[in-house]
Design an enzyme around this catalytic site. Structure first.
Site, PDB file in Angstrom:
ATOM      1  N   CYS A   1      -2.954 -12.834  26.785  1.00  0.00           N
ATOM      2  CA  CYS A   1      -3.675 -11.775  27.845  1.00  0.00           C
ATOM      3  C   CYS A   1      -4.210 -10.722  27.372  1.00  0.00           C
ATOM      4  CB  CYS A   1      -2.489 -11.663  28.833  1.00  0.00           C
ATOM      5  SG  CYS A   1      -2.769 -10.479  30.261  1.00  0.00           S
TER       6      CYS A   1
ATOM      7  N   CYS B   1      -3.185  -7.213  29.431  1.00  0.00           N
ATOM      8  CA  CYS B   1      -2.046  -6.978  29.090  1.00  0.00           C
ATOM      9  C   CYS B   1      -2.182  -6.018  27.814  1.00  0.00           C
ATOM     10  CB  CYS B   1      -0.903  -7.824  28.992  1.00  0.00           C
ATOM     11  SG  CYS B   1      -0.954  -9.249  30.074  1.00  0.00           S
TER      12      CYS B   1
END
Lengths: 512, 171
Positions: free
Chosen positions: B80, B83
């Site tokens: 991700c 993130c």
């Protein structure tokens, strides 16, 4: 045994009363074995129609320990990583054109590790997306191996990889969508080689590679490996792309050969051995008489792409009466994807006689759920399914091969409109061939209906999609001629065909 | 004289404390052997609960989310991108309020059950926990202001709860 209320339930099969009775007995209205393209589509559609759906997905790790998550072959070890790597190769090739366009590009080097890391990252994004989708559509997802205990009962074992963590469920209807896996040849040392399952997750560069096979998987992998700069050899037993139009298949092969791919034709591997310095020595010989002229060569990586088999053997199907094909364990189904057991269906790569393609499995899965639970009757149409082989020279097709057209209609009843062409952009780099790109449209003489479409060239896939739609609308040569082309493109060639094979067996084209 | 600065980084807080004490003792001994040297212990901003902890097991999860100090859970994954952007940003914010908030990174693939429990559908999802209760939730990589407010709201609420508690005790 089900207790009925004294009425003939077989006659009232479609009444909701019987459905209610039947499904109250079972954990699920529908249980899908396999979380790939077909399985997921089927399960989601049924859930959207309000049914209680369960799905089990299990990936047996490869010999080399490679494994992956939810999404099936396409997402994890098929279409998605393949197309990304093919794209990487195409980008590398295109830069060669650019010197003459004014870009100052140094000699390019490809970093395998970077590519694989990012391809794998994207696959994990998709894995996550599918898990979330199942959750949001309230499909119960089991990360475990589902086996049939009896016709309506399944045992799901090894849940989340935990040995001994099992669960038993029952279902009114079951769909088998277990897909397929690559076949290993029956030769000593085969296990030292990898398959496409491993290639897309291979953490370090493959180096000098031997690709064994002539399937589209073999050609696509050999194609991008060569284009990315790895010393690649392709070993072919007999013909390229069995089942495809052979003239087009040979064009694809010739292109790769002209672009530094070494092709060893009419040969098969006999054994694979590990050398002292951790390389792989392959012994091979001619297909016709393997031991007559034995040769050896050493590689860093050996990739087998000789075929695929359905993963149906340990699902417990045979004991409930579903036979599997001898050669590749595929399941025979009728035109409603139904097996010999009325409430058990099968879709996707694991069924007999259909194209192993993601969109085919998805559509079949959705239509099946709509027929089972949505009161619809539409069956899957397996005709005129477009497809593309993503070799460095892409090959797109829809409809029948020229061989199958001749078989079906008779050679004398066909007009094959064709031409070679050279994309405009290829003129900026002098080394592009004049005769690599080619298109042919096969029509029935009587009504000039298009029954086969084939094209090699850049972006063949996107061009073929449009033609496929037109073919589904009953495309004729007249309609093609009546459509104005977009200039300058490759696709416009299809609207300007004015010579058949009969008029001119070999057509060349340069300029506008 | 020579100034020694001791900085200890560790994902494991107990280990960190042990290491810290060990280092202090060593430094003290070293100091004792050097003439004209003085030992200063300088609290560094990243020393303590400020740095992000990576979730290792369920017990750790239960302990941190039910603690007195609010815990910011960040559901994330290695694949991700957003993130990776949010983490250092949150870390900085948490350090600014040193010692008052825990920051716990939860790998949503590894701890799928927890992700399902908190109905996490997109990553990153940030949840503020205090004594087992969910105080706030933020989805995605959002604006600086929103993140600052997330932490501030958590602290305000904890402070308010503490006041009420004190009042009840004093009555």
């Amino acid at each position: 045994k089900k207790q009925t209320l004294g009425c003939n339930t077989s006659k009232h099969k479609d009444s909701s009363l019987v459905t209610k009775m039947e499904t109250n007995e079972y954990t699920y209205d529908l249980f899908v074995i396999g979380g790939g393209s077909g399985g997921l589509a089927c399960a989601k559609e049924a859930a959207e129609l309000g049914k209680k759906v369960g799905l089990a997905d299990y990936v047996k790790p490869t010999i080399h320990g490679t494994k992956w998550s939810l999404g099936g072959t396409c997402v994890n070890v098929g279409c998605i990583p393949k197309k990304l790597m093919h794209f990487s190769a195409v980008c590398g090739e295109i830069t060669k054109d650019q010197k003459e366009c004014g870009w100052n590009i140094p000699e390019l080097e490809h970093n395998w590790e970077t590519m694989v890391k990012n391809v794998n990252r994207h696959i994990r994004v998709l894995n996550w997306g599918y898990k979330v989708q199942l959750r949001s559509k309230q499909v119960k997802y089991y990360n475990g191996k589902a086996t049939m205990i009896d016709a309506h009962t399944l045992e799901i074992s090894n849940i989340n990889g935990v040995e001994g963590k099992n669960e038993t469920v029952t279902a009114a209807k079951i769909v088998v969508a277990v897909g397929g896996r690559p076949t290993y040849p029956d030769i000593p040392g085969a296990e030292l080689g990898i398959t496409s399952d491993d290639l897309f997750w291979k953490q370090n560069a493959p180096g000098k590679t031997l690709v064994v096979g002539a399937s589209y998987v073999a050609l696509e992998c050999a194609g991008f490996l060569q284009a990315l700069g790895y010393d690649t050899t392709l070993m072919v037993r007999s013909i390229f792309l069995r089942g495809f139009d052979q003239d087009m298949a040979n064009r694809v092969g010739t292109y790769m050969e002209n672009h530094k791919l070494k092709i060893i034709k009419q040969h098969i591997p006999l054994k694979v051995e590990k050398t002292m310095d951790e390389k792989l020595k392959v012994t091979f010989g001619p297909t016709s008489d393997p031991n007559s002229e034995v040769k050896e060569e050493t590689f860093d990586t050996v990739l087998f792409a000789i075929g695929r088999y359905a993963v149906t053997k340990d699902v417990g199907l045979e004991k409930i009466g579903i036979k599997l094909s001898e050669t590749n364990y595929k399941i025979q189904v009728n035109d409603e994807e139904q097996t010999v057991v009325p409430h058990i269906y099968a879709i996707g790569d694991c069924i007999q006689g259909k194209l192993e393609l993601t969109p085919v499995a998805i559509k079949a899965g959705r239509l099946l759920s709509r027929r089972l639970f949505g009161g619809k009757t539409e069956k899957m149409n397996y005709e005129n399914i477009p497809t593309t082989v993503f070799t460095p020279l892409e090959y797109g097709s829809c409809g029948l091969s020229e061989e199958k057209c001749e078989e079906k209609y008779g050679k004398e009843n066909l007009d094959v409109w064709h031409t070679h062409f050279k994309p405009l952009e290829w003129n900026m780099f002098q080394e592009h061939e004049d005769d690599a790109c080619y298109v042919k449209v096969i029509c029935t003489k009587a009504d000039q209906k298009v029954v086969g479409f084939h094209i090699t060239g850049p972006n063949a896939a996107d061009i073929t999609q449009g033609i496929a739609i037109a073919m589904n609308c009953g495309l004729t040569k007249e309609k093609l001629d009546a459509t104005v082309g977009i200039h300058p493109t490759i696709a416009e060639e299809v609207c300007g065909l004015n010579e058949t094979k009969a008029m001119n067996p070999l057509a060349k084209k340069t300029g506008c | 004289g020579i100034l020694y600065q001791i900085r200890i980084f560790s994902k494991n807080q107990d280990k960190m404390l042990k290491k810290g004490i060990g280092q202090l003792i060593k430094a003290h001994q070293r100091c004792a052997s050097l003439p004209n040297s003085v030992l200063f212990a300088v609290p560094h901003r990243t020393f303590g609960m400020g740095a992000a902890t990576e979730l290792e097991n369920i017990e750790q999860f239960n302990k941190l989310t039910s603690s007195e100090r609010p815990t910011i859970l960040v559901f994330s994954a290695e694949w991700c991108g957003a993130c990776k952007e949010l983490k250092p940003f949150l870390q900085k914010k948490v350090e600014e309020h040193e010692g008052k908030v825990n920051l716990l990174m939860v790998d949503a693939d590894k701890f799928e059950d927890i992700a399902i429990q908190y109905d996490v559908t997109s990553l990153p999802t940030t949840v503020v926990m205090h004594k087992g209760k969910e105080l706030d939730k933020m989805i995605g990589r959002t604006h600086e202001d929103r993140t600052e407010r997330l932490i501030q709201n958590a602290l305000n609420l904890v402070q308010a709860l503490q006041l009420v508690l004190n009042r009840n005790i004093n009555q």
